[in-house]
Each structure stands twice: as C-alpha cells, then as structure tokens.
Design an enzyme around this catalytic site. Structure first.
Site, short mmCIF file in Angstrom:
data_model
loop_
_atom_site.label_atom_id
_atom_site.label_comp_id
_atom_site.label_asym_id
_atom_site.label_seq_id
_atom_site.Cartn_x
_atom_site.Cartn_y
_atom_site.Cartn_z
N ASP A 249 0.71 -1.11 -0.18
CA ASP A 249 -0.03 -0.14 0.07
C ASP A 249 0.82 1.31 -0.03
OD1 ASP A 249 -2.45 -1.10 -0.14
OD2 ASP A 249 -2.46 -1.41 2.39
N LYS A 271 -3.24 3.98 -3.37
CA LYS A 271 -3.77 5.04 -3.78
C LYS A 271 -2.79 6.04 -3.88
CE LYS A 271 -7.61 8.27 -2.84
NZ LYS A 271 -8.65 8.62 -1.93
N MET A 384 -7.81 8.35 9.70
CA MET A 384 -8.45 8.97 8.47
C MET A 384 -9.18 10.28 9.01
SD MET A 384 -9.20 5.56 6.35
CE MET A 384 -9.47 4.53 7.87
N1 SAH Z 1 -3.71 -0.64 8.97
C1 SAH Z 1 -3.37 0.82 9.57
C2 SAH Z 1 -4.59 1.87 9.37
C3 SAH Z 1 -4.77 1.99 7.84
S1 SAH Z 1 -5.81 3.22 7.55
C4 SAH Z 1 -3.07 0.75 11.07
O1 SAH Z 1 -3.38 -0.34 11.44
O2 SAH Z 1 -2.43 1.64 11.35
C5 SAH Z 1 -4.95 4.67 7.04
C6 SAH Z 1 -4.71 5.67 8.18
O3 SAH Z 1 -3.89 5.03 9.21
C7 SAH Z 1 -4.50 7.01 7.84
O4 SAH Z 1 -5.38 7.84 7.55
C8 SAH Z 1 -4.15 7.45 9.42
O5 SAH Z 1 -5.35 7.79 10.06
C9 SAH Z 1 -3.33 6.26 9.89
N2 SAH Z 1 -2.08 6.06 9.75
C10 SAH Z 1 -1.08 5.33 9.14
N3 SAH Z 1 0.18 5.56 8.95
C11 SAH Z 1 0.44 6.57 9.82
C12 SAH Z 1 1.32 7.39 10.54
N4 SAH Z 1 2.44 7.24 10.04
N5 SAH Z 1 1.02 8.48 11.43
C13 SAH Z 1 -0.15 8.97 11.68
N6 SAH Z 1 -1.40 8.05 11.16
C14 SAH Z 1 -0.91 7.05 10.54
#
Ligand code: SAH
Length: 465
Positions: A249, A271, A384
């Site tokens: 991703d 995306k 998100m």
């Molecule tokens: N599976 C992932 C979530 C994916 S949805 C998990 O467990 O973290 C995508 C969302 O994850 C983003 O919109 C944000 O809210 C969060 N996210 C992912 N990486 C991040 C990061 N490095 N810092 C802050 N938020 C993050």
C-alpha cells in the site's frame, strides 16, 4: 581465502583464556556457549568473570604463568591488554601446539572469531577477514531477522527424530519429510507454538509413512507498522524474505520493502494522492491469482492488517478460492502515534477504554458510534480523520460536546516529517489548516470536562494540586 571456516568440536576440550578484563570476558562469553572446559589465567577478574567463576563455570588460576600452562589446550585466547606480554604468551601457547588468538593483534592469530548467529545447534559464522566489520554486522542483522528465534529448537527436534525417520522412510521420502518440516507451514507453526504440537505432527507423518504434499503456503497479510521501517515485526520480515511477490500500500514505508528478497516482485496497489484507489475486487483477484500460480504472496499493509485495512475482505476472497491465509500483526498507527509523543493509549486510573475508530464514519447520517464512547476515561483514536475533521467537529457539536473535547493530532507519526497538533476540538479545522497538518494522521480525542469529576468542585486547592 586467507582463512577457512571450520566448526571445531569443543566438547570436553581445554580452552585457555589469559586476561581478566572486558576483552577476556567477551571471549569467555563466546566459549561458554560451547561444552569446552575453560581455564582463565589472570591475577584479577572483572565482576562478570568473577561471578562466572563463582558459579563454577570457569576454572580461575592466579599467579605466574608457567611454561606448561597451555599444555593440552585446543584453543588459547590471549587478552592481557599488554602487547609485550601478549607476544610472550603467544610464543608459549604456540609451543604447546594450541590454536592461538591474540585479541586485536591479527598478525599473532592462527584463528579469528567470526560474527555468530546462534540458533544452537544451527550456527552461522560470518567473517570478512577483517576487511569490512560493518558489512559483517549488516549481514548478521539480516540473518538474525531471517532465522526465527526457535529455529534451533526445530533443528534439534529434527535431529532427535532422524533415527525414527531412517527406520520408517526411504531416502526420497526423508528428503520430502524434511522439506515439508523446514519449508512448509510446520516451521511457522513451530515458531508460534513450539515443540509439542510440531513433534506430534512429524511423528504421525513418519509413522504413517506418507509425507503430505506441501500445499500452497498461506498468503501472509503482514502489518508493516506505522512510519518507520524498524517497526515491523521479525515475523513480518521473515514473510517478506520468503515472498515471491509483495502487494503493498501507499503508506508502507519504502524501507520495509528493502527488507524483502532482492528478486521478489513488488506490486503497488495503493492510492496515489488525488487519484483513484485500486478497486478492492481487483486487489483481491490479483492476490488470489498469484497464490493460485503457486507464488508465495505477502499482502503488506501499513500498521496492523486487522485495523482499517480491509484485511477481512481479502481473507474472504482467499478462503473462497480455497487458499489459506495467515495474519502477521503489526504496530497500528494509534500505538505508533501515541509512542511518538511519549503518550500511552491507556493509563491505569486515568484511561481504561481505548476506541479505535475512523473519521470516515462521520459521513454517516446518524451520529457516529464513537461519540457515545467519549466518556471520562476513554481515549478515542480517530484514523483517517484529517479530511473528515469538519464532520468530526459537527458530530461533536450535535452531541453538545464541542466545548469539552481536546484533540492531539499526530501526523506522519514515526517519520522524519512527524507533526503534532494540540487544540480544542472547536479549533480543529482552523488549526489543521493553519499548521498545515496533513494525512496520514491519528486524532486522539479526550473529554476535558469529565476528567475533573473525581475531584469535588468545592475543593479548588486540591484541584490545583
Ligand atoms: N492498518 C493501518 C491503518 C490504515 S488506514 C493501521 O493499523 O495503522 C490509514 C490511516 O492510518 C491513515 O489515514 C491514518 O489515520 C493512519 N496512519 C497510518 N500511518 C500513519 C502514520 N505514520 N501516522 C499517523 N497516522 C497514520
């Protein structure tokens, strides 16, 4: 090769270490991994060596070193720290016919100690003949990640069952058996569950005389962790190194992909900002068809594959195609974000409920569920939530909570461009714009009004404390 690697039999053999300081202790630590008899010759021992001597694991000899001090020694380490003395001791040890290693003096070494990966009885030794110690360390850390901590136990178990296998199976079947054990799902099972269940499975196969066909390896849904590449788990790295193809991703750190095998195919299915995401159906069918072709597949997702990652839909597609899958958990972004700001997701006596939710839900007509969880001791982590901040604020306003919620937003947590924003929920939208806070971010929401109910309102002095 100027040096040649060999595994020396050490059981019951005499090893002499001269010196009682840190360098001697280092050699001693190495030798204690073996079944050698260790004599340490020194007038004084450092605290570590003293306690090893007290435990009876080495034999400590004080006083002048006599010419016969090295008689019968297979291996001698000289680590006195005094170059002159080292030269004399080297000569004495050589005269006794021992293989000698003088610490930090390559010219006086018959043998040098390699960098070792120890999964006893599986041992890997790395040497660069002194040319590139940094490279040796890099190779070592790659191999440490690749060889799971319990691999030695599995090898030892296989060793114990070799005789049984030899009595029951022909040579071809035995090869198939061990390939099934070390290259199939059993190895992963052993990594997770240990000896007992795996021993039962191997014994049953040997007794039946029929080695199972190795079915397709499970498709691994792997959590890459948030932001930084060193937040992936060791199991995740292992799956990456086994993979033929990796579907990844957008938010997966590029450093994580570096951990995969060089020749593994990497397929981006994320995306790009401002573009359409890959339709989930298309991702599902790509994964399924790669697995059906017999490729080892990793589906690599940022954070944890079980948190807002559509992992369940992919798993369902795999099951429908009759394919097994495995979930390799990862550090979810809320953990990464809390840790990045030195915070805790729950805190004894303060926060006893943690809600992971998504800002997307705020589009719903009814009030989002998370609003009802916003109680005194609850920490709500919104994923998100940057684009949907106006809807989050609106939901709080409708619930009459806008004035009593504080937000901590952490964007790009665990990355170099990490940004933190603290503000009242009422200011959230304006502050996001003013501070240029961008996605990905986690928004932590906490009630500020209820936190004080534990303190009686008529005791302001106590409250100030
Ligand atoms: N599976 C992932 C979530 C994916 S949805 C998990 O467990 O973290 C995508 C969302 O994850 C983003 O919109 C944000 O809210 C969060 N996210 C992912 N990486 C991040 C990061 N490095 N810092 C802050 N938020 C993050």
């Amino acid at each position: 090769m100027k040096t040649f690697p060999m595994f020396l039999t050490m059981t019951g053999r005499r090893v002499v270490i001269v010196g009682g300081g840190e360098q001697a202790a280092q050699k001693c630590r190495l030798m204690l991994k073996t079944e050698a008899q260790i004599d340490v010759l020194a007038d004084a021992l450092d605290v570590e060596l003293q306690s090893i001597a007290q435990a009876g694991r080495i034999n400590w000899q004080r006083g002048a070193i006599a010419p016969d001090a090295f008689a019968g020694a297979a291996l001698v380490f000289v680590a006195t720290g005094c170059p002159g003395q080292d030269v004399c001791l080297h000569m004495l040890a050589k005269a006794a016919g021992a293989v000698v290693n003088v610490v930090d003096q390559p010219a006086l070494c018959d043998a040098i100690t390699p960098s070792i990966i120890d999964r006893d009885p599986v041992v890997v030794a790395i040497g660069t003949e002194g040319t590139a110690p940094v490279l040796a360390r890099q190779i070592k850390s790659r191999l440490e990640e690749m060889l799971e901590p319990r691999l030695g136990d599995l090898a030892a178990l296989a060793g114990r069952l070799r005789g049984f296998a030899a009595r029951r199976l022909g040579p071809r079947q035995r090869r198939d058996l061990w390939a099934w054990v070390f290259d199939g799902p059993l190895r992963a099972q052993h990594g997770q569950e240990g000896d007992a269940a795996v021993a039962r499975a191997i014994k049953a196969v040997i007794a039946s005389g029929r080695v199972p066909e190795t079915g397709p390896a499970p498709v691994a849904l792997v959590g890459a962790g948030p932001g930084s590449s060193d937040l992936i788990t060791l199991r995740g790295v292992q799956r990456l190194q086994e993979a033929d193809v990796i579907f990844y991703d957008r938010l997966v750190d590029p450093g994580v992909l570096e951990l995969a095998r060089r020749d593994a195919e990497r397929v981006y299915v994320g995306k790009a900002p401002g573009c359409h995401a890959w339709p989930q159906d298309r991702i599902n069918s790509l994964i399924v068809s790669a697995a059906l072709r017999g490729q080892r597949v990793v589906r690599l997702k940022c954070g944890d594959p079980g948190v807002f990652a559509r992992g369940a839909e992919e798993a369902e597609a795999l099951v429908a195609a009759g394919l097994p899958y495995e979930i390799v958990p990862g550090v979810t972004a809320a953990s990464g974000a809390a840790a990045a700001v030195g915070g805790f997701l729950t805190e004894r006596g303060k926060t006893d409920t943690l809600v992971l939710t998504t800002g997307r839900k705020a589009h719903a007509v009814e009030r989002p569920d998370w609003v009802q969880h916003l109680s005194a001791r609850c920490n709500v982590a919104v994923y998100m939530g940057v684009q949907t901040a106006p809807q989050i604020v609106e939901a709080l306003r409708e619930a009459g909570l806008l004035g009593s919620v504080q937000v901590t937003a952490v964007s790009n947590a665990q990355r170099l461009d990490q940004k933190v924003l603290e503000c009242a929920a009422a200011d959230l939208v304006g502050q996001i714009a003013a501070q240029g806070l961008v996605s990905p971010a986690i928004l932590f929401l906490r009630r500020t009004d209820l936190a004080e109910v534990v303190v009686p309102r008529d005791m302001p002095a106590l409250r100030a404390v």
